[in-house]
Design a protein around this motif. Structure first.
Motif, PDB file in Angstrom:
ATOM      1  N   ALA A   1      53.170  13.901-108.888  1.00 56.15           N
ATOM      2  CA  ALA A   1      52.065  14.743-108.538  1.00 56.15           C
ATOM      3  C   ALA A   1      52.411  15.175-106.671  1.00 56.15           C
ATOM      4  CB  ALA A   1      51.002  13.936-108.889  1.00 56.15           C
ATOM      5  N   TYR A   2      51.721  16.181-106.710  1.00 57.64           N
ATOM      6  CA  TYR A   2      51.839  16.744-105.132  1.00 57.64           C
ATOM      7  C   TYR A   2      50.101  17.166-104.825  1.00 57.64           C
ATOM      8  CZ  TYR A   2      53.239  17.835-100.941  1.00 57.64           C
ATOM      9  OH  TYR A   2      52.996  18.096 -99.544  1.00 57.64           O
ATOM     10  N   ASP A   3      49.551  16.156-104.050  1.00 55.88           N
ATOM     11  CA  ASP A   3      48.239  17.002-103.685  1.00 55.88           C
ATOM     12  C   ASP A   3      48.327  17.989-103.302  1.00 55.88           C
ATOM     13  OD1 ASP A   3      45.322  16.580-103.414  1.00 55.88           O
ATOM     14  OD2 ASP A   3      45.311  14.397-102.804  1.00 55.88           O
ATOM     15  N   ILE A   4      47.312  18.890-103.231  1.00 56.41           N
ATOM     16  CA  ILE A   4      47.313  20.534-102.528  1.00 56.41           C
ATOM     17  C   ILE A   4      45.842  20.429-102.239  1.00 56.41           C
ATOM     18  CG2 ILE A   4      49.074  21.377-102.667  1.00 56.41           C
ATOM     19  CD1 ILE A   4      47.340  23.131-105.264  1.00 56.41           C
ATOM     20  N   ASP A   5      44.787  20.262-101.934  1.00 57.36           N
ATOM     21  CA  ASP A   5      43.493  20.110-101.890  1.00 57.36           C
ATOM     22  C   ASP A   5      42.736  18.726-101.712  1.00 57.36           C
ATOM     23  OD1 ASP A   5      41.074  21.551-101.492  1.00 57.36           O
ATOM     24  OD2 ASP A   5      40.336  21.543-103.026  1.00 57.36           O
ATOM     25  N   SER A   6      42.219  18.247-100.926  1.00 56.88           N
ATOM     26  CA  SER A   6      40.988  17.089-101.241  1.00 56.88           C
ATOM     27  C   SER A   6      39.474  17.465-101.718  1.00 56.88           C
ATOM     28  CB  SER A   6      41.842  16.216-100.109  1.00 56.88           C
ATOM     29  OG  SER A   6      40.668  15.320 -99.852  1.00 56.88           O
ATOM     30  N   PHE A  41      40.803  17.875 -96.449  1.00 55.69           N
ATOM     31  CA  PHE A  41      42.532  17.715 -97.054  1.00 55.69           C
ATOM     32  C   PHE A  41      42.881  16.187 -96.533  1.00 55.69           C
ATOM     33  CE2 PHE A  41      41.608  22.391 -96.179  1.00 55.69           C
ATOM     34  CZ  PHE A  41      41.797  22.864 -97.073  1.00 55.69           C
ATOM     35  N   THR A  42      42.484  15.227 -96.916  1.00 52.47           N
ATOM     36  CA  THR A  42      42.059  14.346 -95.971  1.00 52.47           C
ATOM     37  C   THR A  42      43.604  13.331 -97.187  1.00 52.47           C
ATOM     38  OG1 THR A  42      40.026  12.858 -95.600  1.00 52.47           O
ATOM     39  CG2 THR A  42      41.767  11.275 -96.208  1.00 52.47           C
ATOM     40  N   ASN A  43      44.001  13.732 -98.412  1.00 47.40           N
ATOM     41  CA  ASN A  43      45.034  13.731 -98.828  1.00 47.40           C
ATOM     42  C   ASN A  43      46.214  14.503 -98.930  1.00 47.40           C
ATOM     43  OD1 ASN A  43      44.422  10.925 -98.977  1.00 47.40           O
ATOM     44  ND2 ASN A  43      42.576  11.595-100.773  1.00 47.40           N
ATOM     45  N   LEU A  44      46.552  15.775 -98.468  1.00 48.03           N
ATOM     46  CA  LEU A  44      46.799  16.772 -97.841  1.00 48.03           C
ATOM     47  C   LEU A  44      48.229  16.186 -98.411  1.00 48.03           C
ATOM     48  CD1 LEU A  44      47.878  19.722 -99.218  1.00 48.03           C
ATOM     49  CD2 LEU A  44      46.806  19.796 -96.262  1.00 48.03           C
ATOM     50  N   GLY A  45      49.477  16.992 -99.485  1.00 51.97           N
ATOM     51  CA  GLY A  45      50.977  16.303 -99.170  1.00 51.97           C
ATOM     52  C   GLY A  45      50.812  14.857 -99.586  1.00 51.97           C
ATOM     53  N   PHE A  91      45.597  19.012-107.376  1.00 44.84           N
ATOM     54  CA  PHE A  91      46.675  18.885-107.031  1.00 44.84           C
ATOM     55  C   PHE A  91      48.113  19.852-108.633  1.00 44.84           C
ATOM     56  CE2 PHE A  91      44.946  15.620-109.662  1.00 44.84           C
ATOM     57  CZ  PHE A  91      46.120  15.283-110.967  1.00 44.84           C
ATOM     58  N   LEU A  92      49.292  19.352-107.931  1.00 48.51           N
ATOM     59  CA  LEU A  92      50.105  20.330-108.600  1.00 48.51           C
ATOM     60  C   LEU A  92      51.181  18.716-109.164  1.00 48.51           C
ATOM     61  CD1 LEU A  92      51.478  22.577-105.919  1.00 48.51           C
ATOM     62  CD2 LEU A  92      49.632  23.157-108.244  1.00 48.51           C
ATOM     63  N   ILE A  93      51.310  19.484-110.968  1.00 49.45           N
ATOM     64  CA  ILE A  93      51.954  18.340-111.566  1.00 49.45           C
ATOM     65  C   ILE A  93      53.212  19.119-111.733  1.00 49.45           C
ATOM     66  CG2 ILE A  93      50.063  17.101-111.606  1.00 49.45           C
ATOM     67  CD1 ILE A  93      50.403  17.482-115.113  1.00 49.45           C
TER      68      ILE A  93
END
Length: 412
Positions: free
Chosen positions: A245-250, A256-260, A283-285
């Motif tokens: 999983a990759y975070d693209i939006d918080s 965007f605290t958890n962006l990336g 987020f993306l998986i």
């Protein structure tokens, strides 16, 4: 009569059973199992009186496949021996012999024998080959400027299921794969398009995950005791490969605290679990895959006319190798030195170190130069570049620095 059907046969000392044909500007190239012929005419009108078939060449042809048009040349496969061969035929004329080159010579023992499915994108200079019911695609990438082939390279790509069929359409590769007795139709964009998944930090950085899809865990639940977020498994994730999983939006608030943020995903029945609190985020998986490039042996090179030669008899100690990257986030260097008591050196590199970029931004950069220390004789050195992280790792070029001497040889 000139209106009668054209009835011709291929004359040969071999059984000349026609399996396929492909059109070129001078006629129709006909493929039999052992030879290639051309159906053409010297007249302005093609009819039973003017049509003729001439022999072009005598190369084996895998009749279970089809020839492909590469724009101005024709490619075809041969599987007469233990491995397949890929030939390219150029300068096809009515009179005279064509030029036929075996492009797969550099990977002659890596090319499987029973390749049956071919897909081709002339605009992108890409050809893909595969067997049936295997997970491997073999790719041939080329770039031609005028009459000169400037770039040609081979690669291998392992998919998340067994390949049933694949084809190219509008700069995209469509693949039918099977997982757990279920067939899936997948689309891989050969060139970046509006349907891709990116994160933006001044410019777009593509996220590299197979079967990549966007997920919003508004329906997900976070358990503070186990520190895991659970959400339903999306449709299509039937493989047991590594899911990430990759975070693209918080939380959609814009901070965007958890962006990336990146985490591994585990399958728990019909649900997916991620370590940490991912509830309410977008987020993306997708499936992780490892990009790996092993560099060829490094030699001192020099120009000899229009060709580039390698000095293989000289003494060369490589001190360091400098890599020039394009868009890059994370990559790994592996330096393997042949010899006793020489451990493998592994170097993991983030493009932007912690606290060196603005808050709430991703740590990707548009270009980067990375230095790998070696200090080893070139013939004992194997350098491998790897990346399994969803961030890009685009290699543009590399140079080496070291101590070179020609040992005072006189060459004749």
């Amino acid at each position: 009569s000139n209106v009668d059907p054209i009835d011709l046969s291929c004359s040969s000392t071999y059984p000349a059973i026609v399996f396929d044909a492909i059109q070129v500007n001078t006629g129709l190239v006909i493929f039999t199992k052992n030879q290639q012929f051309m159906l053409t005419t010297d007249s302005d009108v093609l009819n039973p009186n003017t049509a003729k078939i001439n022999r072009l060449s005598s190369y084996n042809f895998n009749h279970k496949t089809n020839p492909v048009n590469l724009g101005t040349t024709v490619g075809f496969l041969d599987n007469a021996n233990k491995y397949s061969r890929f030939f390219e035929m150029a300068n096809i004329r009515r009179e005279g012999e064509p030029q036929v080159v075996e492009q797969s010579k550099v990977v002659s023992q890596l090319f499987e024998k029973d390749l049956k499915i071919i897909s081709n994108s002339r605009e992108n200079g890409l050809i893909l080959f595969s067997e049936e019911d295997t997970s491997t695609l073999y790719g041939y990438r080329y770039f031609t400027s005028g009459t000169e082939r400037i770039l040609q390279a081979w690669f291998q790509w392992t998919l998340t299921g067994t390949v049933r069929y694949h084809c190219m359409l509008d700069d995209a590769l469509y693949v039918v794969v099977r997982n757990n007795n279920k067939d899936q139709l997948l689309k891989y964009s050969i060139k970046l398009d509006d349907n891709g998944h990116f994160v933006t930090a001044g410019e777009d950085y593509p996220i590299h995950l197979d079967h990549c899809t966007s997920v919003t865990t508004g329906g997900g639940t976070y358990n503070s005791t186990t520190n895991k977020t659970t959400f339903p498994k999306p449709t299509g994730f039937e493989s047991s490969n590594d899911i990430a999983a990759y975070d693209i939006d918080s939380s959609g608030s814009g901070n965007f605290t958890n962006l990336g943020r990146f985490a591994d995903v585990t399958i728990n029945g019909s649900n997916l679990e991620i370590t940490g609190n991912w509830s309410g985020e977008t987020f993306l998986i997708g499936y992780q895959f490892e990009m790996q490039v092993e560099l060829p042996k490094i030699f001192f090179t020099y120009q000899s006319g229009s060709a580039t030669r390698k000095d293989t008899r000289s003494d060369l100690i490589i001190h360091r190798v400098k890599f020039n990257f394009g868009k890059v986030g994370f990559y790994q260097m592996k330096v393997d030195r042949i010899g006793l008591n020489k451990p493998i050196f592994t170097q993991e590199i983030e493009s932007t170190i912690a606290d060196a970029y603005a808050a709430n931004n991703i740590g990707f950069v548009p270009d980067l130069q990375g230095v790998v220390p070696c200090y080893e004789r070139n013939k004992n050195l194997v350098i491998t570049v790897k990346s399994k992280h969803p961030s890009p790792a685009t290699i543009v070029s590399y140079q080496w620095e070291g101590k070179y001497t020609n040992n005072n040889y006189t060459r004749v």
